[in-house]
Design an enzyme around this catalytic site. Structure first.
Site, PDB file in Angstrom:
ATOM      1  N   HIS A  41       0.789  -1.232   0.000  1.00 44.28           N
ATOM      2  CA  HIS A  41       0.000   0.000   0.000  1.00 44.28           C
ATOM      3  C   HIS A  41       0.819   1.279   0.000  1.00 44.28           C
ATOM      4  O   HIS A  41       0.270   2.352  -0.148  1.00 44.28           O
ATOM      5  CB  HIS A  41      -0.936   0.023   1.221  1.00 44.28           C
ATOM      6  CG  HIS A  41      -0.212   0.198   2.520  1.00 44.28           C
ATOM      7  ND1 HIS A  41       0.370  -0.847   3.180  1.00 44.28           N
ATOM      8  CD2 HIS A  41       0.036   1.293   3.270  1.00 44.28           C
ATOM      9  CE1 HIS A  41       0.938  -0.405   4.299  1.00 44.28           C
ATOM     10  NE2 HIS A  41       0.758   0.892   4.373  1.00 44.28           N
TER      11      HIS A  41
HETATM   12  N1  UDP Z   1      -4.057  -5.494   8.526  1.00 48.76           N
HETATM   13  C1  UDP Z   1      -5.390  -5.889   8.561  1.00 48.76           C
HETATM   14  N2  UDP Z   1      -6.011  -6.200   7.367  1.00 48.76           N
HETATM   15  C2  UDP Z   1      -5.375  -6.148   6.163  1.00 48.76           C
HETATM   16  C3  UDP Z   1      -4.006  -5.735   6.145  1.00 48.76           C
HETATM   17  C4  UDP Z   1      -3.387  -5.412   7.346  1.00 48.76           C
HETATM   18  O1  UDP Z   1      -5.997  -5.986   9.626  1.00 48.76           O
HETATM   19  O2  UDP Z   1      -6.003  -6.444   5.130  1.00 48.76           O
HETATM   20  C5  UDP Z   1      -3.418  -5.123   9.815  1.00 48.76           C
HETATM   21  C6  UDP Z   1      -2.107  -5.803  10.119  1.00 48.76           C
HETATM   22  O3  UDP Z   1      -2.308  -7.019  10.800  1.00 48.76           O
HETATM   23  C7  UDP Z   1      -1.422  -4.769  10.996  1.00 48.76           C
HETATM   24  C8  UDP Z   1      -1.916  -3.454  10.441  1.00 48.76           C
HETATM   25  O4  UDP Z   1      -3.100  -3.739   9.731  1.00 48.76           O
HETATM   26  O5  UDP Z   1      -1.856  -4.894  12.341  1.00 48.76           O
HETATM   27  C9  UDP Z   1      -0.870  -2.841   9.531  1.00 48.76           C
HETATM   28  O6  UDP Z   1      -1.402  -1.737   8.911  1.00 48.76           O
HETATM   29  P1  UDP Z   1      -0.829  -1.130   7.541  1.00 48.76           P
HETATM   30  O7  UDP Z   1      -0.056  -2.172   6.812  1.00 48.76           O
HETATM   31  O8  UDP Z   1      -1.978  -0.478   6.856  1.00 48.76           O
HETATM   32  O9  UDP Z   1       0.116   0.064   8.056  1.00 48.76           O
HETATM   33  P2  UDP Z   1       1.660   0.158   8.406  1.00 48.76           P
HETATM   34  O10 UDP Z   1       1.948  -0.876   9.457  1.00 48.76           O
HETATM   35  O11 UDP Z   1       2.440  -0.030   7.142  1.00 48.76           O
HETATM   36  O12 UDP Z   1       1.809   1.552   8.959  1.00 48.76           O
END
Ligand code: UDP
Length: 357
Positions: A204
């Site tokens: 993403h």
């Molecule tokens: N996650 C979720 N559903 C999805 C993809 C990710 O619940 O389809 C959860 C994942 O387990 C983690 C969090 O979202 O706890 C991560 O968020 P994201 O990847 O959007 O953000 P980043 O960590 O890169 O800031």
């Protein structure tokens, strides 16, 4: 003590939930949702599954560029500081809502607390990196997930007395909710027989999905993998727009809407490997002992490479193809273990420090 928590995006919810639980009965807490993520699958489902209280205020900033969203958040937050008169404002991670909460607290002279402070990729072209740097330098109390973050802050001149290494709050949520996951049930819903080896993918970040050829290249590799094992790819709203064009030739990929937390973690724990550009997913896979391939040039979470299961392959499709190939062939790197303080009790430690502050 009165605490104002500012959240707005999916990873914020996962991090705020344990902190709010740990502070229950120890402070009057107010929750503001900026509306950065607003679709039910990116927001409401997390409030339900993580037992987050309903927000006391919703800013509904709606989709817009990060600059416009920041402006709208500041306009929405400004009167709330007068209305709730918090003693401290807590922000989480590195998203636009984190930055806006930090700026608003600083302008109002309210103590700023940053949870997940000190992480650095060294790449300021990433919006998340800029958000981290600004937030950390405005913060009065910085809670870090690992000692490398303390080192980064020390190098940038942040006074040591503001910094507390408490461990990883995202792991608090994972450890608490893992018993409620059911990999077989989610696979069945996707039409994949239980016991099948599969790959889970999430992409993403702007640098992956907005940057032209990279997204198409990575998708081509995922499509290739899906001819050997099923690939489940829950599609983030940011990726969705670019997907239709890129995927006409990859019918074997299981594309889904973004998954709720329990469904996603169910798949994460059972996957043969995970391909990602997410920050949180690098951490969760390390804790779960599941191999992770990160399609970015850098990581702000080096502990997941040094001590965990993460391999950073950059955005070169050849390196991705070869890393996936060797993992699927059984060359599974053994994790050294779980990083120190990633024990499900980080939020308790935060509550302890806040209670003294
Ligand atoms: N996650 C979720 N559903 C999805 C993809 C990710 O619940 O389809 C959860 C994942 O387990 C983690 C969090 O979202 O706890 C991560 O968020 P994201 O990847 O959007 O953000 P980043 O960590 O890169 O800031």
């Amino acid at each position: 003590m009165k605490i104002l928590h500012v959240v707005g995006a999916r990873p914020n919810f996962v991090k705020a939930a344990p902190v709010m639980r740990a502070m229950r009965g120890r402070a009057r807490q107010t929750l503001v949702h900026t509306g950065q993520h607003y679709e039910a699958g990116m927001s409401a489902v997390f409030f339900d599954q993580l037992d987050l209280p309903q927000p006391d205020a919703a800013l509904d900033v709606g989709p817009a560029s990060p600059t416009v969203q920041t402006g709208r958040m500041l306009l929405g937050l400004d009167p709330l500081f007068g209305r709730f008169r918090p003693d401290a404002c807590v922000v989480y991670g590195d998203v636009t809502s984190t930055l806006a909460g930090a700026l608003a607290a600083a302008q109002h002279g309210v103590r700023l607390v940053h949870v997940e402070a000190g992480l650095r990729s060294g790449d300021r072209t990433m919006p998340e990196e800029r958000n981290r740097i600004v937030t950390d330098h405005l913060a009065d109390l910085l809670f870090t997930p690992s000692p490398d973050a303390d080192g980064n802050l020390a190098r940038e001149g942040v006074p040591a007395e503001r910094i507390h290494c408490v461990g990883n709050v995202m792991i608090d949520t994972l450890a608490r909710l893992l018993p409620r996951t059911d990999t077989g049930a989610v696979l069945e819903r996707l039409g994949i027989p239980s016991g099948t080896r599969y790959v889970l993918a999430t992409l993403h970040r702007p640098a992956t999905v907005d940057g032209g050829g990279v997204f198409v290249d990575v998708l081509a590799v995922l499509a290739e993998i899906s001819t050997r094992v099923p690939v489940v790819f829950p599609v983030h709203p940011r990726s969705r727009a670019r997907l239709a064009a890129a995927l006409s030739s990859a019918p074997a990929l299981h594309l889904t809407e973004p998954l709720g937390y329990l469904d996603f973690v169910s798949l994460e724990r059972g996957a043969a490997l995970v391909v990602t550009d997410s920050g949180g997913v690098q951490e969760e896979t390390t804790w779960l002992g599941v191999p992770c391939i990160t399609v970015r040039d850098t990581t702000e979470r080096p502990v997941t490479v040094r001590e965990g299961t993460n391999t950073v392959v950059g955005r070169d499709p050849e390196r991705l193809r070869s890393a996936v190939g060797s993992l699927l062939a059984g060359d599974r790197r053994r994790a050294a273990g779980r990083p120190a303080l990633w024990d499900g009790r980080a939020a308790e430690r935060i509550a302890g420090v806040l209670a003294e502050a």
